[in-house]
Design a protein around this motif. Sequence first.
Motif, mmCIF file in Angstrom:
data_model
loop_
_atom_site.group_PDB
_atom_site.id
_atom_site.type_symbol
_atom_site.label_atom_id
_atom_site.label_comp_id
_atom_site.label_asym_id
_atom_site.label_seq_id
_atom_site.Cartn_x
_atom_site.Cartn_y
_atom_site.Cartn_z
ATOM 1 N N LYS A 19 0.825 -1.208 0.000
ATOM 2 C CA LYS A 19 0.000 0.000 0.000
ATOM 3 C C LYS A 19 0.860 1.259 0.000
ATOM 4 C CE LYS A 19 -3.617 -2.671 0.533
ATOM 5 N NZ LYS A 19 -4.382 -3.106 -0.665
ATOM 6 N N VAL A 20 2.037 1.184 0.615
ATOM 7 C CA VAL A 20 2.968 2.323 0.554
ATOM 8 C C VAL A 20 3.309 2.630 -0.903
ATOM 9 C CG1 VAL A 20 5.280 3.153 1.157
ATOM 10 C CG2 VAL A 20 3.945 1.854 2.837
ATOM 11 N N TYR A 21 3.593 1.596 -1.661
ATOM 12 C CA TYR A 21 3.968 1.776 -3.068
ATOM 13 C C TYR A 21 2.777 2.185 -3.934
ATOM 14 C CZ TYR A 21 8.752 0.166 -2.509
ATOM 15 O OH TYR A 21 10.080 0.074 -2.151
ATOM 16 N N ASP A 22 1.573 2.022 -3.405
ATOM 17 C CA ASP A 22 0.361 2.483 -4.095
ATOM 18 C C ASP A 22 -0.071 3.874 -3.632
ATOM 19 O OD1 ASP A 22 0.140 0.158 -5.584
ATOM 20 O OD2 ASP A 22 -1.200 -0.820 -4.147
ATOM 21 N N ASP A 23 0.767 4.547 -2.824
ATOM 22 C CA ASP A 23 0.452 5.887 -2.286
ATOM 23 C C ASP A 23 -0.805 5.875 -1.423
ATOM 24 O OD1 ASP A 23 2.657 7.155 -3.526
ATOM 25 O OD2 ASP A 23 1.532 7.312 -5.401
ATOM 26 N N ARG A 24 -0.965 4.824 -0.628
ATOM 27 C CA ARG A 24 -2.158 4.723 0.207
ATOM 28 C C ARG A 24 -1.831 4.602 1.688
ATOM 29 N NH1 ARG A 24 -5.573 -0.013 -1.855
ATOM 30 N NH2 ARG A 24 -6.817 0.624 -0.038
ATOM 31 N N VAL A 25 -0.619 4.954 2.078
ATOM 32 C CA VAL A 25 -0.238 4.957 3.485
ATOM 33 C C VAL A 25 0.172 6.370 3.873
ATOM 34 C CG1 VAL A 25 1.345 4.054 5.229
ATOM 35 C CG2 VAL A 25 0.442 2.534 3.456
ATOM 36 N N VAL A 26 -0.383 6.842 4.994
ATOM 37 C CA VAL A 26 -0.042 8.159 5.536
ATOM 38 C C VAL A 26 0.778 7.920 6.797
ATOM 39 C CG1 VAL A 26 -0.909 10.359 6.365
ATOM 40 C CG2 VAL A 26 -2.197 9.080 4.630
ATOM 41 N N PHE A 27 2.009 8.422 6.791
ATOM 42 C CA PHE A 27 2.903 8.236 7.935
ATOM 43 C C PHE A 27 2.780 9.418 8.895
ATOM 44 C CE2 PHE A 27 4.757 5.452 4.770
ATOM 45 C CZ PHE A 27 5.187 4.369 5.517
ATOM 46 N N HIS A 28 2.797 9.091 10.184
ATOM 47 C CA HIS A 28 2.738 10.110 11.231
ATOM 48 C C HIS A 28 3.916 9.923 12.173
ATOM 49 C CE1 HIS A 28 -1.364 11.252 10.030
ATOM 50 N NE2 HIS A 28 -1.555 9.957 9.843
ATOM 51 N N GLU A 29 4.362 11.015 12.738
ATOM 52 C CA GLU A 29 5.417 10.970 13.745
ATOM 53 C C GLU A 29 4.935 11.765 14.951
ATOM 54 O OE1 GLU A 29 8.083 10.151 16.133
ATOM 55 O OE2 GLU A 29 8.230 9.189 14.172
ATOM 56 N N GLY A 30 4.455 11.042 15.960
ATOM 57 C CA GLY A 30 3.933 11.705 17.144
ATOM 58 C C GLY A 30 2.442 11.965 17.049
ATOM 59 N N ASP A 31 1.971 12.829 17.947
ATOM 60 C CA ASP A 31 0.548 13.153 18.006
ATOM 61 C C ASP A 31 0.167 14.017 16.812
ATOM 62 O OD1 ASP A 31 1.029 11.998 20.448
ATOM 63 O OD2 ASP A 31 0.443 13.745 21.638
ATOM 64 N N GLN A 32 -0.897 13.623 16.127
ATOM 65 C CA GLN A 32 -1.327 14.398 14.956
ATOM 66 C C GLN A 32 -2.824 14.245 14.740
ATOM 67 O OE1 GLN A 32 1.029 13.342 11.494
ATOM 68 N NE2 GLN A 32 2.666 14.725 12.086
ATOM 69 N N PRO A 33 -3.491 15.307 14.212
ATOM 70 C CA PRO A 33 -4.902 15.168 13.845
ATOM 71 C C PRO A 33 -5.045 14.330 12.573
ATOM 72 C CG PRO A 33 -4.075 17.328 13.198
ATOM 73 C CD PRO A 33 -2.964 16.659 13.957
ATOM 74 N N ILE A 34 -6.162 13.624 12.493
ATOM 75 C CA ILE A 34 -6.471 12.822 11.304
ATOM 76 C C ILE A 34 -7.589 13.490 10.521
ATOM 77 C CG2 ILE A 34 -7.175 10.568 10.435
ATOM 78 C CD1 ILE A 34 -4.416 10.602 11.770
ATOM 79 N N VAL A 35 -8.722 13.714 11.157
ATOM 80 C CA VAL A 35 -9.844 14.481 10.616
ATOM 81 C C VAL A 35 -10.362 15.310 11.782
ATOM 82 C CG1 VAL A 35 -10.412 12.696 8.900
ATOM 83 C CG2 VAL A 35 -11.574 12.693 11.116
ATOM 84 N N PRO A 36 -11.208 16.303 11.536
ATOM 85 C CA PRO A 36 -11.739 17.088 12.660
ATOM 86 C C PRO A 36 -12.376 16.199 13.730
ATOM 87 C CG PRO A 36 -12.258 18.166 10.597
ATOM 88 C CD PRO A 36 -11.652 16.845 10.226
ATOM 89 N N GLY A 37 -11.928 16.383 14.958
ATOM 90 C CA GLY A 37 -12.458 15.606 16.068
ATOM 91 C C GLY A 37 -11.785 14.282 16.310
ATOM 92 N N VAL A 38 -10.786 13.933 15.516
ATOM 93 C CA VAL A 38 -10.075 12.660 15.666
ATOM 94 C C VAL A 38 -8.582 12.916 15.547
ATOM 95 C CG1 VAL A 38 -9.725 10.327 14.767
ATOM 96 C CG2 VAL A 38 -12.002 11.361 14.671
ATOM 97 N N SER A 39 -7.812 12.460 16.519
ATOM 98 C CA SER A 39 -6.357 12.586 16.446
ATOM 99 C C SER A 39 -5.718 11.328 17.002
ATOM 100 C CB SER A 39 -5.866 13.808 17.230
ATOM 101 O OG SER A 39 -6.251 13.723 18.597
ATOM 102 N N VAL A 40 -4.474 11.113 16.608
ATOM 103 C CA VAL A 40 -3.717 9.977 17.136
ATOM 104 C C VAL A 40 -2.716 10.471 18.168
ATOM 105 C CG1 VAL A 40 -4.019 8.521 15.106
ATOM 106 C CG2 VAL A 40 -2.069 10.080 15.203
ATOM 107 N N LEU A 41 -2.456 9.625 19.149
ATOM 108 C CA LEU A 41 -1.505 9.902 20.217
ATOM 109 C C LEU A 41 -0.431 8.826 20.176
ATOM 110 C CD1 LEU A 41 -4.112 10.384 23.105
ATOM 111 C CD2 LEU A 41 -3.160 12.182 21.632
ATOM 112 N N LYS A 42 0.793 9.208 19.908
ATOM 113 C CA LYS A 42 1.856 8.208 19.906
ATOM 114 C C LYS A 42 2.206 7.845 21.344
ATOM 115 C CE LYS A 42 6.495 7.068 18.304
ATOM 116 N NZ LYS A 42 7.747 7.546 17.671
ATOM 117 N N ILE A 43 2.002 6.571 21.682
ATOM 118 C CA ILE A 43 2.244 6.080 23.034
ATOM 119 C C ILE A 43 3.483 5.192 23.086
ATOM 120 C CG2 ILE A 43 1.269 4.779 24.966
ATOM 121 C CD1 ILE A 43 -0.284 7.316 24.428
#
Length: 251
Positions: free
Chosen positions: A130-154
Motif C-alpha cells: 500500500k505504501v507503493y500504491d500511495d495509500r499509506v499516511v505516515f505520522h510521527e507523534g501526536d497528529q490530527p487525522i480528521v476534525p475531532g479525531v487525532s492519534v496519540l503516539k504512546i
Amino acid sequence: MPRVRRDNFLGGDPHDGPMPMDFFVWLLRSPERIVLVDTGFNAQTAATRQRALIRCPIDALSDIGVRGDEIQDVILTHLHYDHAGNLDKLPNARFHVQDGEVEYATGRCMCFQPLRHAYAVEDVVTLIRKVYDDRVVFHEGDQPIVPGVSVLKIGGHTKGLQSVRVNTARGWVVLASDASHYYENMEKQRPFPIVHNVADMLAGYARLSGAADSVDHIVPGHDPMVMNLYPAICQENPDTIMLHVAPGRPV
C-alpha cells in the motif's frame, strides 16, 4: 480468546483464575466522515493461531450500513496480527500509521522471535504494498487525522503504537488500543507482558488519562468488560456496542 491472569501481567500474577481476551475494531462516524480504527484478523490468521473468528470484522460493518469500499481512512494503532489484517477488503482506504511502527515491524527487531511473534508477515507485506500504491499516511507523534479525531503516539507495547482521541457526544473518548489491554493494566500500573519498552508503556497510562475527559472515557484494547459496560446498538446485534454513550457498571 481464553487466557488466565498470569498471561496478562508482566511478572505473572499469583492468582490463576481466568482472564479472557476480546478483540475489537472501532468505527468512527459523523455526517461527513467515516474512519475505521484497526481491521482485526482474517480467517487464515485465525486458523494459524487457533483463534475463534466469529465473523470478518469488515464484513460485519454491513450490519450498521457501512461497506468496506466506502471507508476512506483507517487508523492502524499498530501492526500486530489482530489489528492489521483484512487490508485487502478496504480498496479505497488510506492507512494511517506511525513511522516508528513500520520501522519496527520491518527492521532488525524482527530478527528476534519474541518480538515478531505477534506480527503476521503477510499483513506487514500487504501494508508495504500500500505504501507503493500511495495509500499509506505516515505520522510521527501526536497528529490530527480528521476534525475531532487525532492519534496519540504512546509506544510501549510496540515501538509505534498509537491510541486514538475522539470527540463524541459525551466528550473526549480515548481508544487506548494496546496501550492498555485491560482496565486493570492501567488502573494498577501493571504492564502487559508483550512489550517493546516498559517505561513507555507505564508513562502511557498517564497520557491516556490526560487525553480523556475521565477514566470512564478510556476504552482499553482487549478487555471483555467493555462489552458489559456499553450498550449494544440493538438487540439483534449484541456484538456491536456504542461508545458515544456513557458506560454503565457491570452487575
